[in-house]
Write an enzyme that holds these catalytic residues in place. Structure first.
Site, mmCIF file in Angstrom:
data_model
loop_
_atom_site.group_PDB
_atom_site.id
_atom_site.type_symbol
_atom_site.label_atom_id
_atom_site.label_comp_id
_atom_site.label_asym_id
_atom_site.label_seq_id
_atom_site.Cartn_x
_atom_site.Cartn_y
_atom_site.Cartn_z
ATOM 1 N N HIS A 153 0.874 -1.098 0.043
ATOM 2 C CA HIS A 153 -0.031 -0.135 -0.135
ATOM 3 C C HIS A 153 0.912 1.291 -0.094
ATOM 4 O O HIS A 153 0.803 2.002 0.793
ATOM 5 C CB HIS A 153 -0.806 0.058 1.216
ATOM 6 C CG HIS A 153 -2.076 0.737 1.130
ATOM 7 N ND1 HIS A 153 -2.060 2.121 1.060
ATOM 8 C CD2 HIS A 153 -3.367 0.401 1.128
ATOM 9 C CE1 HIS A 153 -3.131 2.602 1.300
ATOM 10 N NE2 HIS A 153 -3.993 1.687 1.178
ATOM 11 N N GLU A 255 -0.796 0.802 -5.885
ATOM 12 C CA GLU A 255 -0.364 -0.195 -4.809
ATOM 13 C C GLU A 255 -0.278 -1.528 -5.623
ATOM 14 O O GLU A 255 -1.267 -2.042 -6.441
ATOM 15 C CB GLU A 255 -1.477 -0.497 -3.631
ATOM 16 C CG GLU A 255 -1.581 1.103 -2.882
ATOM 17 C CD GLU A 255 -2.998 1.094 -2.386
ATOM 18 O OE1 GLU A 255 -3.561 -0.074 -1.897
ATOM 19 O OE2 GLU A 255 -3.539 1.931 -2.454
HETATM 20 O O1 TA6 Z 1 -6.028 1.144 -0.845
HETATM 21 C C1 TA6 Z 1 -7.128 2.173 -1.052
HETATM 22 C C2 TA6 Z 1 -7.810 1.722 0.482
HETATM 23 O O2 TA6 Z 1 -8.566 0.392 0.379
HETATM 24 C C3 TA6 Z 1 -9.136 2.913 0.570
HETATM 25 O O3 TA6 Z 1 -10.442 2.188 0.435
HETATM 26 C C4 TA6 Z 1 -8.775 3.356 1.967
HETATM 27 O O4 TA6 Z 1 -9.569 2.546 2.798
HETATM 28 C C5 TA6 Z 1 -7.098 3.201 2.082
HETATM 29 O O5 TA6 Z 1 -7.007 1.857 1.465
HETATM 30 C C6 TA6 Z 1 -6.899 3.357 3.438
HETATM 31 O O6 TA6 Z 1 -7.456 2.329 4.278
HETATM 32 P P1 TA6 Z 1 -6.780 2.408 5.813
HETATM 33 O O7 TA6 Z 1 -7.202 1.023 6.410
HETATM 34 O O8 TA6 Z 1 -4.996 2.343 5.835
HETATM 35 O O9 TA6 Z 1 -7.286 3.629 6.509
#
Ligand code: TA6
Length: 281
Positions: A153, A255
Site C-alpha cells: 500500500h 499499490e
Molecule cells: O487502498 C485503498 C484503500 O483500500 C481505500 O479504500 C482506503 O480505505 C485506504 O485503503 C486506506 O485504508 P486504511 O485502512 O489504511 O485507512
C-alpha cells in the site's frame, strides 16, 4: 488482532544505507513498514523523500502507520475488525540484515495470535540500491490450503496532487469504489487526479509510471496482477485523524496487489511477489 507481546514504549526504527547512491531507507519492524526512502536520484540531487509519511502518523504501535509501504495481508477488503489484515500491525522479527538490506519474518501459528487460523511464515526482503526492491515470500506451513489477498500500500510523496499522473492504466478494467461501479474501463493513458480516487485495476501491466513535476517513479511489479490507485481527496482526508486535512495534496497511493483472484496456497506451498521502485529525473 492483538500481539501477545507488550508493545515497547517507542517502536524500533532501522535505517539502511546504500553508500554508492547515497540513499537511505527507514523501516519499522512494526508492520515491517518502510516509512522513508531518501534518494539522491531525484532531479534536484538533494536527498528527496520518495514516500509520504503523515506528520500525524501513529508511531505508538496501536494502529497501522499512515505512510510509506504498509503491507496488506491476508485480506484487502474492509472488515469491521481488520481492514487490510493484520500484517501491518504485527511485530515482525529480523531474520538478517546488512548495511543496505534486511529480511523481516512474521510467523503465525494457530495459537490465536490473530483471528486467522492458518499457520504460515511471511518473509519480507528489502534491498536498497539505486532502486528499492521489496520481495514477499509467503509459505503455508500448515496442513490445509488457505487463500489470501496481498498488496503493498505504497504512499508516494508528490509535489502537488495537481501535478501528478499515472501511466500504464489505459484500457484496463477496474472497480471504482467511489462511484461503486464495477467493470469500468480506463480511458486515460496519463491518469490525473481531480477528485477522490479509489480504484482497483485488474490485470495491470507490470510497469507503471508515476510522473510528478520534477521526477518520475517507475514501479515494476512481479506476480502482483492488480494495481490500486487511491487518493482520499479533501473530505475523506479531513475525516482521517492521522492525516492533516490538506495532506491529500501531498501523496498518491499506487499499490501493487493480488486482489481480484485471492491466492490459494496448498500445504508447503510458497508464493513470491516483488516490487522494484526506481526514480528518474
Ligand atoms: O487502498 C485503498 C484503500 O483500500 C481505500 O479504500 C482506503 O480505505 C485506504 O485503503 C486506506 O485504508 P486504511 O485502512 O489504511 O485507512
Amino acid at each position: 488482532m492483538t500481539n501477545s507481546a507488550p508493545l515497547p514504549a517507542t517502536l524500533e526504527r532501522i535505517t539502511l544505507r546504500h553508500a554508492a547512491s547515497q540513499s537511505e531507507l527507514d523501516i519499522y519492524p512494526f508492520g515491517a513498514t518502510i516509512t522513508a526512502w531518501r534518494s539522491r536520484q531525484a532531479a534536484n540531487r538533494s536527498a528527496k523523500d520518495i514516500f509520504f509519511l503523515s506528520e500525524r502518523a501513529d508511531l505508538s504501535g496501536k494502529q497501522a502507520i499512515r505512510g510509506g509501504i504498509p503491507i496488506i495481508f491476508p485480506q484487502f477488503k474492509a472488515r469491521p475488525d481488520q481492514t487490510h489484515g493484520f500484517a501491518r500491525t504485527a511485530m515482525w522479527n529480523i531474520l538478517k540484515r546488512s548495511e543496505d538490506s534486511i529480511t523481516l519474518r512474521f510467523s503465525h501459528t494457530s495459537t490465536g495470535v490473530t483471528n486467522w487460523p492458518h499457520p504460515f511464515t511471511f518473509d519480507y526482503e528489502v534491498t536498497l540500491s539505486e532502486s528499492l526492491r521489496t520481495e514477499l515470500i509467503i509459505t503455508n506451513t500448515g496442513a490445509t490450503e488457505f487463500s489470501f489477498q496481498c498488496a503493498l500500500h505504497t504512499y508516494f510523496a508528490v509535489s502537488h496532487i495537481d501535478e501528478v499522473t499515472v501511466a500504464g492504466l489505459a484500457g484496463l478494467t477496474y472497480t471504482d469504489k467511489v462511484a461503486r461501479r464495477e467493470n469500468c474501463t480506463e480511458a486515460s493513458s496519463a491518469f490525473a487526479f481531480t477528485q477522490e480516487v479509489d480504484r482497483i485495476y485488474f490485470n495491470a501491466p507490470d510497469r507503471l509510471v508515476l510522473r510528478d513535476k520534477a521526477h518520475a517513479i517507475i514501479l515494476h511489479k512481479t506476480n502482483f496482477p492488480d494495481a490500486v490507485v487511491w487518493n482520499p481527496w479533501s473530505v475523506k482526508a479531513s475525516e482521517m485523524k492521522d492525516l492533516k486535512p490538506d495532506d491529500y495534496q501531498r501523496f498518491v497511493c499506487v499499490e501493487a496487489g493480488a486482489i481480484a483472484q485471492p491466492i490459494r496456497l496448498a500445504p508447503h506451498g510458497v508464493w513470491r511477489a516483488s516490487q522494484l521502485l526506481s526514480v528518474s529525473s
